[in-house]
Write a protein that holds these residues in place. Structure first.
Motif, short mmCIF file in Angstrom:
data_model
loop_
_atom_site.label_atom_id
_atom_site.label_comp_id
_atom_site.label_asym_id
_atom_site.label_seq_id
_atom_site.Cartn_x
_atom_site.Cartn_y
_atom_site.Cartn_z
N UNK A 127 0.77 -1.38 0.24
CA UNK A 127 -0.27 -0.21 -0.15
C UNK A 127 1.14 1.16 0.25
N UNK A 128 0.80 2.66 -0.86
CA UNK A 128 1.55 3.32 -1.13
C UNK A 128 1.11 4.19 -0.22
N UNK A 129 1.99 4.96 0.56
CA UNK A 129 1.42 6.40 1.36
C UNK A 129 1.15 7.61 -0.31
N UNK A 135 12.77 -0.65 -3.23
CA UNK A 135 13.07 0.73 -4.47
C UNK A 135 12.18 0.54 -6.00
N UNK A 136 11.73 -0.35 -6.33
CA UNK A 136 11.06 -0.82 -7.74
C UNK A 136 10.04 -0.08 -7.06
N UNK A 137 9.88 -0.47 -6.20
CA UNK A 137 7.81 -0.27 -5.70
C UNK A 137 7.47 1.81 -5.51
N UNK A 138 8.56 2.38 -4.98
CA UNK A 138 8.40 3.70 -4.77
C UNK A 138 8.95 4.41 -5.94
N UNK A 139 10.04 3.80 -6.89
CA UNK A 139 9.95 4.75 -8.17
C UNK A 139 8.74 4.33 -8.93
N UNK A 157 -3.25 1.56 -3.61
CA UNK A 157 -2.68 -0.34 -3.71
C UNK A 157 -3.48 -0.73 -4.59
N UNK A 158 -2.62 -1.47 -5.54
CA UNK A 158 -3.38 -1.45 -6.94
C UNK A 158 -1.91 -2.24 -8.34
N UNK A 159 -2.28 -2.98 -9.06
CA UNK A 159 -1.51 -3.21 -10.54
C UNK A 159 -0.62 -1.51 -10.44
N UNK A 160 -1.09 -0.34 -10.38
CA UNK A 160 -0.29 0.24 -11.03
C UNK A 160 0.97 0.38 -10.04
N UNK A 161 1.42 0.32 -9.04
CA UNK A 161 2.12 -0.02 -7.72
C UNK A 161 2.50 -0.68 -8.10
N UNK A 162 2.49 -2.43 -8.23
CA UNK A 162 2.53 -3.68 -7.38
C UNK A 162 1.65 -4.71 -7.20
N UNK A 163 1.68 -5.63 -8.06
CA UNK A 163 1.10 -6.95 -8.17
C UNK A 163 1.31 -7.41 -6.48
N UNK A 222 12.74 -5.03 7.92
CA UNK A 222 12.07 -4.16 6.66
C UNK A 222 11.61 -2.84 6.18
N UNK A 223 11.20 -2.42 4.96
CA UNK A 223 10.89 -1.81 5.11
C UNK A 223 9.20 -1.80 5.15
N UNK A 224 8.52 -2.83 4.71
CA UNK A 224 7.65 -3.66 5.05
C UNK A 224 7.07 -3.63 7.09
N UNK A 225 6.16 -3.00 7.30
CA UNK A 225 6.15 -2.70 8.76
C UNK A 225 4.63 -3.27 9.41
N UNK A 226 3.82 -2.98 8.57
CA UNK A 226 2.47 -2.94 8.74
C UNK A 226 1.77 -4.25 7.99
N UNK A 227 1.23 -5.15 8.39
CA UNK A 227 0.69 -6.05 7.34
C UNK A 227 -0.71 -6.13 8.21
#
Ligand code: C2E
Ligand code: MG
Ligand code: MG
Ligand code: MG
Length: 285
Positions: A47-49, A275-279, A259-265, A110-115
């Protein structure tokens, strides 16, 4: 016309038999797969802020790779697991695996802190369902301190069992879990009840996001939900974001997360790359 009718009826009958056979096949395979869980695995969708482009959260989604039937969608087997009372054990497995993964991630910073973990619509049918969650959370806290676990529930599951759900959600909140209302806008919405629910996040259903920004009605509903979340003082996530246009529009409206395929599957653990996702987000500014 007579001929056609006959054929349609045949097709329908054939599909019914097919779906009933498939259901039996799936429930049998599911029971077997749930002895060692080796056919299942978990994938994580970030999920991207939207304000910062940062990613610190993800939703965990179950995957089932059947040796003969191949990949079977959770949209197909979760309802079957619910119907045959297998869902509670399956949720338990997902929660345990997720908590274990979160503990590993915490150690390696790791960069993921909440799931967030999806709870079945069946969850609020019985008070006893909370004890499994309590146990898993307590064990984790004993091992290592904080746990930023979120649960995704649906409006319908809450509204169907309102009093019990309120009580059970109260217990979950005491464990410091956060609660997201998934697929928001599609269920038995009741704004009156929403006010009383201990919800931390609203997730706008993909069916509305699909219509952003070109269809007026879907767009208006999306804007309304974002405003609603703001006036309730809770965060809001858009699910199923697939295009740059949707991303820009949602960001402009002040939606908190996308959240969605635009950012990441949804990804396997080893393929998650910050890096890939935030880019994706940084490149469009
Ligand atoms: P959900 O919780 O609303 O999850 C979102 C679904 O939308 C996921 O499908 C995800 O892969 C998909 N999705 C995300 N972004 C996009 C996008 O941009 N475009 C499209 N077309 N789809 C997108 P998935 O993984 O197939 O799961 C379907 C549903 O099955 C979930 O809906 C959830 O209700 C259920 N589910 C999945 N895993 C679990 C689980 O571990 N436990 C329970 N109880 N239910 C689960
Ligand atoms: Mg969900
Ligand atoms: Mg959803
Ligand atoms: Mg959904």
């Amino acid at each position: 016309a007579g001929k056609n009718e006959g054929r349609d009826r045949f097709v329908l009958y054939d599909e019914l038999i097919h779906s009933d056979r498939r259901e039996q096949l799936i429930v049998g395979s599911l029971r077997k797969a749930m002895t060692d869980y080796k056919e299942f695995n978990l994938v994580y969708q970030p999920k991207i802020a939207l304000a910062t482009g940062k990613v610190e959260q993800a939703e965990v989604l179950i995957r089932w790779n059947h040796p003969k039937l191949g990949f079977i969608s959770p949209a197909e087997f979760i309802p079957i697991a619910e119907k045959y009372s297998l869902i509670h054990r399956l949720t338990e497995w997902v929660l345990k695996e997720t908590v274990h993964q979160m503990e590993l991630w915490k150690k390696e910073d790791h960069f993921i802190r909440q799931v967030s973990v999806n709870l079945s619509a069946m969850h609020f049918r019985s008070e006893s369902h909370n004890s499994m969650i309590k146990e898993i959370v307590h064990h984790s806290l004993e091992r290592g301190g904080e746990l930023h676990l979120q649960l995704e529930i649906t409006e319908t599951s809450v509204m169907e069992n309102l009093e019990r759900a309120l009580m059970m959600l109260g217990e979950l909140k005491q464990l410091s879990l956060t609660i997201a209302l998934d697929d928001f806008g599609t269920g038995l919405s009741s704004l009156t009840h929403l006010k009383h629910l201990p919800i931390d996040i609203l997730k706008i259903d993909k069916s509305f996001i699909d219509e952003v920004p070109h269809d007026e009605r879907g767009t208006a509903i999306t804007e309304m939900i974002i405003q609603l979340a703001k006036s309730l003082g809770i965060a809001v996530v858009a699910e199923g974001v697939e295009t740059l246009e949707q991303h820009e529009f949602l960001k402009r409206l002040g939606c908190d997360y996308g959240q969605g395929y635009y950012y990441s599957r949804p990804m396997n653990v080893k393929d998650l790359d910050q890096q890939t996702i935030e880019r994706t987000v940084r490149d469009v500014g």
